[in-house]
Design a protein around this motif. Sequence first.
Motif, short mmCIF file in Angstrom:
data_model
loop_
_atom_site.label_atom_id
_atom_site.label_comp_id
_atom_site.label_asym_id
_atom_site.label_seq_id
_atom_site.Cartn_x
_atom_site.Cartn_y
_atom_site.Cartn_z
N UNK A 156 87.10 -17.50 -56.05
CA UNK A 156 85.71 -17.95 -56.17
C UNK A 156 85.53 -19.35 -55.60
N UNK A 157 86.49 -20.22 -55.82
CA UNK A 157 86.39 -21.57 -55.25
C UNK A 157 86.34 -21.52 -53.73
N UNK A 158 87.20 -20.68 -53.14
CA UNK A 158 87.21 -20.54 -51.68
C UNK A 158 85.92 -19.89 -51.19
N UNK A 159 85.48 -18.87 -51.91
CA UNK A 159 84.24 -18.16 -51.55
C UNK A 159 83.04 -19.11 -51.60
N UNK A 160 82.92 -19.86 -52.69
CA UNK A 160 81.79 -20.78 -52.85
C UNK A 160 81.79 -21.86 -51.78
N UNK A 161 82.97 -22.32 -51.39
CA UNK A 161 83.08 -23.35 -50.36
C UNK A 161 82.58 -22.83 -49.02
N UNK A 217 78.24 -24.11 -64.37
CA UNK A 217 77.96 -23.12 -63.33
C UNK A 217 78.65 -23.44 -62.01
N UNK A 218 79.06 -24.69 -61.84
CA UNK A 218 79.71 -25.10 -60.59
C UNK A 218 81.22 -25.02 -60.65
N UNK A 219 81.77 -24.59 -61.78
CA UNK A 219 83.22 -24.55 -61.96
C UNK A 219 83.65 -23.17 -62.45
N UNK A 220 84.20 -22.33 -61.57
CA UNK A 220 84.61 -20.99 -61.98
C UNK A 220 85.63 -20.97 -63.11
N UNK A 221 86.40 -22.03 -63.27
CA UNK A 221 87.39 -22.06 -64.35
C UNK A 221 86.74 -22.23 -65.72
N UNK A 222 85.45 -22.50 -65.76
CA UNK A 222 84.75 -22.65 -67.04
C UNK A 222 83.88 -21.44 -67.36
N UNK A 275 93.74 -16.15 -60.35
CA UNK A 275 93.51 -15.67 -58.98
C UNK A 275 92.02 -15.45 -58.72
N UNK A 276 91.25 -15.09 -59.76
CA UNK A 276 89.80 -14.98 -59.61
C UNK A 276 89.20 -16.35 -59.31
#
Length: 238
Positions: A174-179, A104-109, A169-170
């Motif tokens: 998401x990584x930037x958004x979550x940060x 859940x903490x890794x958008x690439x998964x 790109x998603x």
Amino acid sequence: MKKKLWFASFFIILISIIVYWFYFSKPISFPTNEQLVAEMNSVFPEATASIIQDTIPIDERHVLAPFISKGDDYGLSYWVWKNHKWKVVSIDTKGKPMLWKLNINDPSSLYFVWNIHPKDQLSSIHFYLIRDRGYHITQGIEHYNPRVQMEERVSLQEKSYGLMELPDDWVKFMNAYNKVESAKQSPERDMYFGWIPYDQTDKGIFPENSVNGTSYSNGEVGLEYVMILNKGDIEIPR
């Protein structure tokens, strides 16, 4: 004394081997289709699974198995290698799109998964990542968030089922958004996923044969509902 130390060392090594075997050993071969059907109907009789359409490995410890029930429903089963065995962790009797979160903490998964009933006669699914625009004032400072809308189309011409990893790109967004959100005292959580089903004439329709089923979960799987959208929910760039 030496004998006691030898026994203590042997005991520690034995426990280490058992722990590794039970928790960290690599998966054995995946069960046969017949074994999958038997296991699914044992833990969740309402599934009435009959035919396994495919087994799709996501990685060595996660497998998606779309199936057809005796009542001609098209569903999804989720399998995880855990505690030295393959376990069915969730079953959906209908195959509406869901988001399977391996971490859940890794958008690439994260993976979209689906199994659409042929009676719905869908041609494609359009998946969306949306962050609504917003405006607020914090400590006298005005903040404006523009709308973000990302789209990915999946064809259903060849198979009723499938999975899709989130596009690069998603994941970056998401990584930037979550940060940014994790640094706030009051996260806004205005980002969500959605999908629109299209028929053969490129018309958005409601897939009534692929929704409103029953489900089973043992609580060891990360699944997120994906909202069905209308064309009116989507903004077309000018």
